[in-house]
Scaffold this motif. Sequence first.
Motif, PDB file in Angstrom:
ATOM      1  N   SER A   2      99.469  95.410 -25.572  1.00 55.40           N
ATOM      2  CA  SER A   2      98.877  96.439 -26.431  1.00 55.40           C
ATOM      3  C   SER A   2      97.372  96.282 -26.522  1.00 55.40           C
ATOM      4  CB  SER A   2      99.499  96.375 -27.832  1.00 55.40           C
ATOM      5  OG  SER A   2     100.892  96.596 -27.778  1.00 55.40           O
ATOM      6  N   SER A   3      96.901  95.058 -26.778  1.00 53.42           N
ATOM      7  CA  SER A   3      95.450  94.852 -26.870  1.00 53.42           C
ATOM      8  C   SER A   3      94.772  95.104 -25.529  1.00 53.42           C
ATOM      9  CB  SER A   3      95.161  93.431 -27.352  1.00 53.42           C
ATOM     10  OG  SER A   3      95.614  92.472 -26.396  1.00 53.42           O
ATOM     11  N   TRP A  41     101.432  94.998 -18.977  1.00 56.93           N
ATOM     12  CA  TRP A  41     102.672  94.229 -19.203  1.00 56.93           C
ATOM     13  C   TRP A  41     103.163  93.596 -17.897  1.00 56.93           C
ATOM     14  CZ3 TRP A  41     105.735  93.124 -23.476  1.00 56.93           C
ATOM     15  CH2 TRP A  41     106.997  92.597 -23.189  1.00 56.93           C
ATOM     16  N   PHE A  88      99.527 100.365 -20.700  1.00 56.85           N
ATOM     17  CA  PHE A  88     100.399  99.365 -21.328  1.00 56.85           C
ATOM     18  C   PHE A  88     101.399  98.800 -20.318  1.00 56.85           C
ATOM     19  CE2 PHE A  88     104.359  98.250 -23.461  1.00 56.85           C
ATOM     20  CZ  PHE A  88     103.918  97.353 -24.425  1.00 56.85           C
TER      21      PHE A  88
END
Length: 289
Positions: A244-245, A215, A211
């Motif tokens: 997240s995906s 990001w 994550f």
Amino acid sequence: GTSTFITQHATLEGFSLPEDMVSTLGEYENVLKWLPERLYWGEVVFFANYQDGLYYARPNATIRTERDIEDVLYVHRPGDLRIRYLGVGQIKATVIALQWPAGVETTFAPYQPVAVGPCLQDSAASQNLKTGIEVRKFKRSRSNCCGQGVMGCLCCTCNTIACLVARELASDEIYFASAGIVSVDEAFKKIRPRHPCRVWHFRTIGLLLLFAAVWMMLSPFLDQFRSIPALAPYGSSIGLVEASSGAFGLSMAVAGVAHGCYRPWVGVRFWIAAILIAAAPAVLGSFVK
């Protein structure tokens, strides 16, 4: 009282079975039919009783006639001894383990990860394997908590943690034995998996790292993502949604690669799941007006 002892020497097709592997062989049966009518332990004589499958003895008793033997077998008194022998008999067994030399005999040891560097010699790799087999399980300190003075109390925390993970393996291993013929798939289903707490601990850490990585990769392009009509409805949350995906999608993709080597169909399903997760934000956003 009653005491149970496991034999220290059991063999299977020329292999010496370790004690912890012998204890996993179930379906024990009485083996009195394969043993002699009398057993001797020093000056004590045990007599076989074929009705209940036990040996009986009366220490310090004078036994000379058949009537004396019948008295030992059927008239039980305080101080008498009795023994029952159980075994798996002459049956077939299934073992999934590493063949390991132990002195003049060959025994079994667990398959487990061993650190082997690119320039490590065979002798050093063999020593690493031997060390890993000897210390393959967590060991708790034998000293009692706070039983060695003030400094001994420092071990209290370590002992507490060791008690909590006493049944957990220090590393993943393959070590299986069962009476009878067991298929490979069934055997691997029965092999003890890793502790679920440890598994999900590392999975959670991996997802958080993915994550954070996604990001940081996407953060310079968030304005461009907001200009896409299908992603515009997410507004300021577009970075959180895409990170997240992306993290879950990459996790599924890695699992697909890992399974593709030995279960291709399972790997394909993970890859399909990765594509669906990656496309979910755009698909769902297109339905929002």
